[in-house]
Design a protein around this motif. Structure first.
Motif, mmCIF file in Angstrom:
data_model
loop_
_atom_site.group_PDB
_atom_site.id
_atom_site.type_symbol
_atom_site.label_atom_id
_atom_site.label_comp_id
_atom_site.label_asym_id
_atom_site.label_seq_id
_atom_site.Cartn_x
_atom_site.Cartn_y
_atom_site.Cartn_z
ATOM 1 N N GLY A 109 -37.831 58.640 0.186
ATOM 2 C CA GLY A 109 -39.116 58.983 -0.537
ATOM 3 C C GLY A 109 -39.191 60.592 -0.323
ATOM 4 N N GLY A 110 -38.873 61.068 0.517
ATOM 5 C CA GLY A 110 -38.821 62.533 1.135
ATOM 6 C C GLY A 110 -37.727 63.215 0.077
ATOM 7 N N SER A 111 -36.610 62.607 -0.459
ATOM 8 C CA SER A 111 -35.772 63.287 -1.320
ATOM 9 C C SER A 111 -36.190 63.282 -2.583
ATOM 10 C CB SER A 111 -34.414 62.629 -1.363
ATOM 11 O OG SER A 111 -34.643 61.235 -1.944
ATOM 12 N N PHE A 112 -37.270 62.232 -2.981
ATOM 13 C CA PHE A 112 -37.831 62.250 -4.276
ATOM 14 C C PHE A 112 -38.963 63.216 -4.505
ATOM 15 C CE2 PHE A 112 -35.882 57.936 -4.826
ATOM 16 C CZ PHE A 112 -35.108 58.119 -6.105
ATOM 17 N N GLY A 113 -39.669 63.235 -3.176
ATOM 18 C CA GLY A 113 -40.824 64.338 -3.024
ATOM 19 C C GLY A 113 -40.475 65.972 -3.214
ATOM 20 N N LEU A 114 -39.313 66.072 -2.602
ATOM 21 C CA LEU A 114 -38.621 67.207 -2.597
ATOM 22 C C LEU A 114 -38.330 67.814 -4.145
ATOM 23 C CD1 LEU A 114 -36.685 67.827 0.665
ATOM 24 C CD2 LEU A 114 -38.836 69.090 -0.036
ATOM 25 N N ARG A 115 -37.730 66.759 -4.638
ATOM 26 C CA ARG A 115 -37.125 66.898 -6.069
ATOM 27 C C ARG A 115 -38.273 67.361 -6.989
ATOM 28 N NH1 ARG A 115 -36.142 63.470 -10.638
ATOM 29 N NH2 ARG A 115 -37.272 61.909 -9.320
ATOM 30 N N GLU A 116 -39.576 66.644 -6.825
ATOM 31 C CA GLU A 116 -40.740 67.056 -7.537
ATOM 32 C C GLU A 116 -41.336 68.407 -7.477
ATOM 33 O OE1 GLU A 116 -41.713 65.271 -10.200
ATOM 34 O OE2 GLU A 116 -40.267 63.965 -9.734
ATOM 35 N N PHE A 117 -41.268 68.593 -5.905
ATOM 36 C CA PHE A 117 -41.930 69.920 -5.699
ATOM 37 C C PHE A 117 -40.868 71.218 -6.028
ATOM 38 C CE2 PHE A 117 -44.284 67.660 -2.407
ATOM 39 C CZ PHE A 117 -45.596 68.163 -2.769
#
Length: 106
Positions: free
Chosen positions: A25-33
């Motif tokens: 989930g963190g990797s997807f969140g970082l990608r969005e940010f």
């Protein structure tokens, strides 16, 4: 009931699965940010269309030969290297000293 209690006691289910969820989930969140960051930079770089057209015209009209001709016209023999003031020196005072030295030589 037996299966639910067994899953609650299982260390993999208690610690491993939440850890993997955080990592993925963190990797997807970082990608969005990071995508938001690049989108904002792209918007800041956009120029007014009329200004951009002027810049494009100038880029196309400037040729290497034209710049060479301009440099040929500049007199390089009378060129003098002048040192700028140091950070601890007063720039106005230094400029006056340079001007007075220049006047004495002429």
């Amino acid at each position: 009931m037996f299966n639910l209690n067994a899953l609650k006691r299982n260390r993999t289910m208690r610690y491993g699965v939440p850890m993997f969820c955080l990592i993925i989930g963190g990797s997807f969140g970082l990608r969005e940010f990071t995508q938001i960051r690049y989108d904002v930079q792209r918007l800041k770089r956009k120029l007014d269309p009329s200004l951009e057209a002027k810049i494009d015209v100038q880029r196309q009209s400037t040729m290497l030969e034209e710049e060479y001709e301009k440099l040929k016209e500049v007199n390089m023999d009378d060129w003098k290297n002048v040192r700028g003031p140091r950070p601890w020196e007063d720039s106005r005072e230094y400029q006056e000293q340079q001007r007075s030295k220049q006047d004495k030589k002429d």
